[in-house]
Design a protein around this motif. Structure first.
Motif, PDB file in Angstrom:
ATOM      1  N   THR A 322       0.836  -1.197   0.000  1.00 23.28           N
ATOM      2  CA  THR A 322       0.000   0.000   0.000  1.00 23.28           C
ATOM      3  C   THR A 322       0.874   1.252   0.000  1.00 23.28           C
ATOM      4  OG1 THR A 322      -0.137   0.105   2.425  1.00 23.28           O
ATOM      5  CG2 THR A 322      -1.804  -1.245   1.308  1.00 23.28           C
ATOM      6  N   TRP A 323       0.293   2.368   0.339  1.00 31.26           N
ATOM      7  CA  TRP A 323       0.973   3.655   0.448  1.00 31.26           C
ATOM      8  C   TRP A 323       0.180   4.464   1.463  1.00 31.26           C
ATOM      9  CZ3 TRP A 323      -2.327   7.691  -0.937  1.00 31.26           C
ATOM     10  CH2 TRP A 323      -3.493   7.283  -1.608  1.00 31.26           C
ATOM     11  N   MET A 324       0.729   5.482   2.000  1.00 33.42           N
ATOM     12  CA  MET A 324      -0.034   6.342   2.908  1.00 33.42           C
ATOM     13  C   MET A 324       0.529   7.756   2.906  1.00 33.42           C
ATOM     14  SD  MET A 324       0.994   4.619   6.598  1.00 33.42           S
ATOM     15  CE  MET A 324       0.511   2.929   6.251  1.00 33.42           C
ATOM     16  N   ALA A 325      -0.389   8.709   3.011  1.00 30.91           N
ATOM     17  CA  ALA A 325      -0.003  10.122   2.950  1.00 30.91           C
ATOM     18  C   ALA A 325      -0.550  10.863   4.166  1.00 30.91           C
ATOM     19  CB  ALA A 325      -0.549  10.755   1.667  1.00 30.91           C
ATOM     20  N   PHE A 326       0.232  11.821   4.649  1.00 29.04           N
ATOM     21  CA  PHE A 326      -0.123  12.589   5.849  1.00 29.04           C
ATOM     22  C   PHE A 326       0.116  14.072   5.571  1.00 29.04           C
ATOM     23  CE2 PHE A 326       1.326   8.416   7.021  1.00 29.04           C
ATOM     24  CZ  PHE A 326       0.468   8.004   8.032  1.00 29.04           C
ATOM     25  N   LEU A 327      -0.838  14.898   6.006  1.00 32.37           N
ATOM     26  CA  LEU A 327      -0.709  16.346   5.841  1.00 32.37           C
ATOM     27  C   LEU A 327      -1.353  17.025   7.043  1.00 32.37           C
ATOM     28  CD1 LEU A 327      -0.107  18.856   4.031  1.00 32.37           C
ATOM     29  CD2 LEU A 327      -2.361  18.536   3.007  1.00 32.37           C
ATOM     30  N   GLY A 328      -0.579  17.841   7.747  1.00 29.16           N
ATOM     31  CA  GLY A 328      -1.158  18.523   8.896  1.00 29.16           C
ATOM     32  C   GLY A 328      -0.099  19.262   9.687  1.00 29.16           C
ATOM     33  N   PRO A 329      -0.527  19.982  10.712  1.00 30.04           N
ATOM     34  CA  PRO A 329       0.378  20.900  11.415  1.00 30.04           C
ATOM     35  C   PRO A 329       1.448  20.202  12.262  1.00 30.04           C
ATOM     36  CG  PRO A 329      -1.743  20.820  12.518  1.00 30.04           C
ATOM     37  CD  PRO A 329      -1.893  20.030  11.254  1.00 30.04           C
ATOM     38  N   ASP A 330       1.272  18.912  12.554  1.00 32.50           N
ATOM     39  CA  ASP A 330       2.271  18.212  13.367  1.00 32.50           C
ATOM     40  C   ASP A 330       3.221  17.356  12.540  1.00 32.50           C
ATOM     41  OD1 ASP A 330       1.335  19.102  15.941  1.00 32.50           O
ATOM     42  OD2 ASP A 330      -0.415  17.843  15.580  1.00 32.50           O
ATOM     43  N   THR A 331       2.957  17.244  11.248  1.00 37.14           N
ATOM     44  CA  THR A 331       3.736  16.350  10.395  1.00 37.14           C
ATOM     45  C   THR A 331       4.806  17.146   9.652  1.00 37.14           C
ATOM     46  OG1 THR A 331       1.874  14.834  10.153  1.00 37.14           O
ATOM     47  CG2 THR A 331       3.578  14.724   8.462  1.00 37.14           C
ATOM     48  N   ALA A 332       6.060  16.817   9.903  1.00 37.89           N
ATOM     49  CA  ALA A 332       7.167  17.537   9.256  1.00 37.89           C
ATOM     50  C   ALA A 332       7.078  17.382   7.738  1.00 37.89           C
ATOM     51  CB  ALA A 332       8.496  16.980   9.753  1.00 37.89           C
ATOM     52  N   ALA A 333       7.447  18.446   7.022  1.00 35.17           N
ATOM     53  CA  ALA A 333       7.333  18.465   5.559  1.00 35.17           C
ATOM     54  C   ALA A 333       8.495  17.694   4.921  1.00 35.17           C
ATOM     55  CB  ALA A 333       7.295  19.907   5.066  1.00 35.17           C
ATOM     56  N   LEU A 334       8.458  16.369   5.042  1.00 36.94           N
ATOM     57  CA  LEU A 334       9.539  15.540   4.488  1.00 36.94           C
ATOM     58  C   LEU A 334       9.190  14.998   3.109  1.00 36.94           C
ATOM     59  CD1 LEU A 334      10.532  13.588   7.743  1.00 36.94           C
ATOM     60  CD2 LEU A 334      11.557  15.675   6.808  1.00 36.94           C
ATOM     61  N   GLY A 335       7.976  15.288   2.635  1.00 40.93           N
ATOM     62  CA  GLY A 335       7.596  14.929   1.260  1.00 40.93           C
ATOM     63  C   GLY A 335       7.583  13.437   0.994  1.00 40.93           C
ATOM     64  N   GLU A 336       8.027  13.074  -0.202  1.00 44.92           N
ATOM     65  CA  GLU A 336       8.080  11.662  -0.594  1.00 44.92           C
ATOM     66  C   GLU A 336       9.197  10.994   0.192  1.00 44.92           C
ATOM     67  OE1 GLU A 336       9.180  11.006  -4.678  1.00 44.92           O
ATOM     68  OE2 GLU A 336       8.194   9.049  -4.715  1.00 44.92           O
ATOM     69  N   ARG A 337       8.821  10.009   1.006  1.00 44.69           N
ATOM     70  CA  ARG A 337       9.793   9.436   1.927  1.00 44.69           C
ATOM     71  C   ARG A 337      10.716   8.438   1.227  1.00 44.69           C
ATOM     72  NH1 ARG A 337       9.249  10.111   7.303  1.00 44.69           N
ATOM     73  NH2 ARG A 337      11.449   9.589   7.085  1.00 44.69           N
ATOM     74  N   LYS A 338      11.970   8.456   1.642  1.00 51.46           N
ATOM     75  CA  LYS A 338      12.993   7.562   1.091  1.00 51.46           C
ATOM     76  C   LYS A 338      13.646   6.803   2.234  1.00 51.46           C
ATOM     77  CE  LYS A 338      14.246  11.136  -2.306  1.00 51.46           C
ATOM     78  NZ  LYS A 338      13.347  12.199  -1.816  1.00 51.46           N
ATOM     79  N   GLN A 339      13.984   5.540   1.986  1.00 51.10           N
ATOM     80  CA  GLN A 339      14.734   4.738   2.965  1.00 51.10           C
ATOM     81  C   GLN A 339      14.135   4.836   4.368  1.00 51.10           C
ATOM     82  OE1 GLN A 339      16.844   2.815   1.529  1.00 51.10           O
ATOM     83  NE2 GLN A 339      16.856   3.902  -0.407  1.00 51.10           N
ATOM     84  N   THR A 340      12.854   4.561   4.474  1.00 49.76           N
ATOM     85  CA  THR A 340      12.209   4.582   5.790  1.00 49.76           C
ATOM     86  C   THR A 340      12.109   3.163   6.321  1.00 49.76           C
ATOM     87  OG1 THR A 340      10.016   4.263   4.828  1.00 49.76           O
ATOM     88  CG2 THR A 340      10.750   6.539   5.149  1.00 49.76           C
ATOM     89  N   GLY A 341      11.816   3.039   7.602  1.00 52.09           N
ATOM     90  CA  GLY A 341      11.404   1.751   8.125  1.00 52.09           C
ATOM     91  C   GLY A 341      10.037   1.417   7.541  1.00 52.09           C
ATOM     92  N   LYS A 342       9.666   0.157   7.611  1.00 54.03           N
ATOM     93  CA  LYS A 342       8.362  -0.256   7.071  1.00 54.03           C
ATOM     94  C   LYS A 342       7.235   0.345   7.905  1.00 54.03           C
ATOM     95  CE  LYS A 342       7.025  -4.601   7.602  1.00 54.03           C
ATOM     96  NZ  LYS A 342       7.192  -6.047   7.372  1.00 54.03           N
ATOM     97  N   VAL A 343       6.212   0.859   7.248  1.00 48.34           N
ATOM     98  CA  VAL A 343       4.998   1.272   7.953  1.00 48.34           C
ATOM     99  C   VAL A 343       3.875   0.319   7.561  1.00 48.34           C
ATOM    100  CG1 VAL A 343       5.595   3.700   8.263  1.00 48.34           C
ATOM    101  CG2 VAL A 343       4.481   2.979   6.142  1.00 48.34           C
ATOM    102  N   THR A 344       2.943   0.090   8.488  1.00 45.36           N
ATOM    103  CA  THR A 344       1.839  -0.820   8.194  1.00 45.36           C
ATOM    104  C   THR A 344       0.504  -0.140   8.515  1.00 45.36           C
ATOM    105  OG1 THR A 344       1.526  -1.871  10.361  1.00 45.36           O
ATOM    106  CG2 THR A 344       3.335  -2.711   8.977  1.00 45.36           C
ATOM    107  N   GLU A 345      -0.545  -0.656   7.886  1.00 44.76           N
ATOM    108  CA  GLU A 345      -1.868  -0.053   8.087  1.00 44.76           C
ATOM    109  C   GLU A 345      -2.343  -0.253   9.523  1.00 44.76           C
ATOM    110  OE1 GLU A 345      -4.360   0.612   5.074  1.00 44.76           O
ATOM    111  OE2 GLU A 345      -2.679   0.751   3.667  1.00 44.76           O
TER     112      GLU A 345
END
Ligand SMILES: [Zn+2]
Length: 377
Positions: A322-345
């Motif tokens: 899957t994929w997931m997107a976040f936008l809001g005042p607490d989320t740092a503007a890191l854009g398209e993420r690279k080399q992250t740990g795995k995230v799950t739903e």
């Protein structure tokens, strides 16, 4: 009323300056700014199109003729969505995601850049995917798409049971099975799904028309209307009731994919993206939401690759992606993420709660942990 909210009210009406002796600052809890969360899910929307845009090869596979001349439909989609590079293609397909969210939020799931996002339920279809996402737990007892009441409570139900959120939670979905997923009978908040008219708020002219269209529009799928009906219904509700926690589930991406119509699948994704912009623009214009609302966007499962793009499930391992997107005042503007740990739903429920300053995992230890990368530091 929580101290933090009281503080904001005092700041808002200018009284704080008159009350320095109370030392309210010392009691102010966590620094998060999010007071509202909106979760939008695009059913079965693949990460391949989100990050790569339209697939020229799949546009050459002619879809069903029931919708009109498949060649003509493919030609229109090529013109709208095909571009020389992946970044141009994805911006043509989902311009809100690749302008606003990519510049001010975060998007996980581009495997070509080392970012993995997935469901962990092993079934890779809708009810288990929504349930994993909304309850935080991939419960093996949740193993069908039958419209049955969810055995587990969603984070929406959990938050609605708290005084600060009671009556300020609502869910809208194209698919009528959201009645089961949210457990409408038990959950205590408004769930409006499928072809059900919205009667819980006074009818506006727009709402009256939407309710008529739900009854009168041709039903291609017996369990869900076209996406504009639930989306605009949700918009009317937001204007009237300003819920703090809102869910919108759109379904056409999955439906058109199953019917093998790639142009319609792309059009549904493009429409969904335009709805994200419309929703975001609306809430940013409202004082209840402005600069204190986080938007989360994701699908409930992925799909197969190549000729199997139309399908998903246990037997198609890629459809866990899957994929997931976040936008809001607490989320740092890191854009398209690279080399992250795995995230799950399974981490979404606790993340929703954490954005609002609540600890879901303490209450539901089996749930995934909050995604720290998108929370206030
Ligand atoms: Zn499906």
């Amino acid at each position: 009323m929580k101290i933090e909210k009281m503080l904001k009210r005092f700041v808002g009406c200018g009284l704080l300056a008159a009350m320095p002796a109370l030392g309210l600052g010392a009691q102010t809890p966590a620094a998060h700014k999010t007071e509202n969360v909106i979760v939008v899910m695009l059913d079965g929307m693949r990460w391949q199109e989100v990050f790569g845009g339209a697939d020229a090869g799949l546009l050459k596979v002619m879809g069903p003729e029931a919708l009109g001349d498949p060649k003509e439909r493919a030609a229109q989609a090529e013109k709208k969505y095909l571009r020389p590079t992946a970044s141009e293609r994805r911006a043509a397909l989902m311009p809100f995601l690749w302008s606003e969210v990519a510049s001010k939020g975060q998007i996980f799931g581009n495997r070509e850049l080392g970012s993995e996002s997935q469901v962990i339920n092993g079934l890779n279809f809708s009810y288990p995917g929504y349930s994993e996402t909304l309850t935080g737990v991939a419960d093996p007892r949740v193993h069908s798409n039958d419209n049955v009441p969810n055995l587990n409570a969603t984070v929406f139900e959990w938050l609605n049971a708290k005084p600060a959120f009671a009556g300020q939670v609502a869910a809208f979905g194209a698919w009528d099975v959201f009645n089961g997923i949210f457990n409408r009978e038990r959950c205590g908040f408004l769930v409006d799904a499928g072809y059900d008219p919205l009667t819980a708020i006074p009818a506006t002219p727009e709402l009256a028309l939407l309710n008529r269209l739900k009854a009168e529009t041709v039903r291609i799928w017996p369990d869900e209307p076209f996406d504009p009906l639930p989306f605009h219904t949700a918009i009317e509700y937001v204007k009237a009731k300003k819920p703090r926690l809102l869910f919108i589930g759109l379904g056409e991406t999955d439906d058109w994919a199953h019917s093998g119509s790639y142009p319609e699948y792309l059009n549904a994704a493009h429409l969904g993206d335009s709805y994200l912009r419309e929703l975001w623009t609306l809430v940013q214009s409202m004082p209840e939401y402005h600069d204190k609302t986080t938007l989360i966007v994701l699908p409930d499962h992925g799909r197969g690759v190549g000729a199997k793009w139309t399908s998903h499930g246990e037997e198609i391992p890629e459809s866990k992606q899957t994929w997931m997107a976040f936008l809001g005042p607490d989320t740092a503007a890191l854009g398209e993420r690279k080399q992250t740990g795995k995230v799950t739903e399974s981490e979404i429920a606790a993340t929703v709660a954490a954005l609002l300053g609540e600890d879901y995992q303490a209450a539901v230890p089996a749930s995934g942990a909050p995604i720290q990368d998108v929370l206030a530091k």
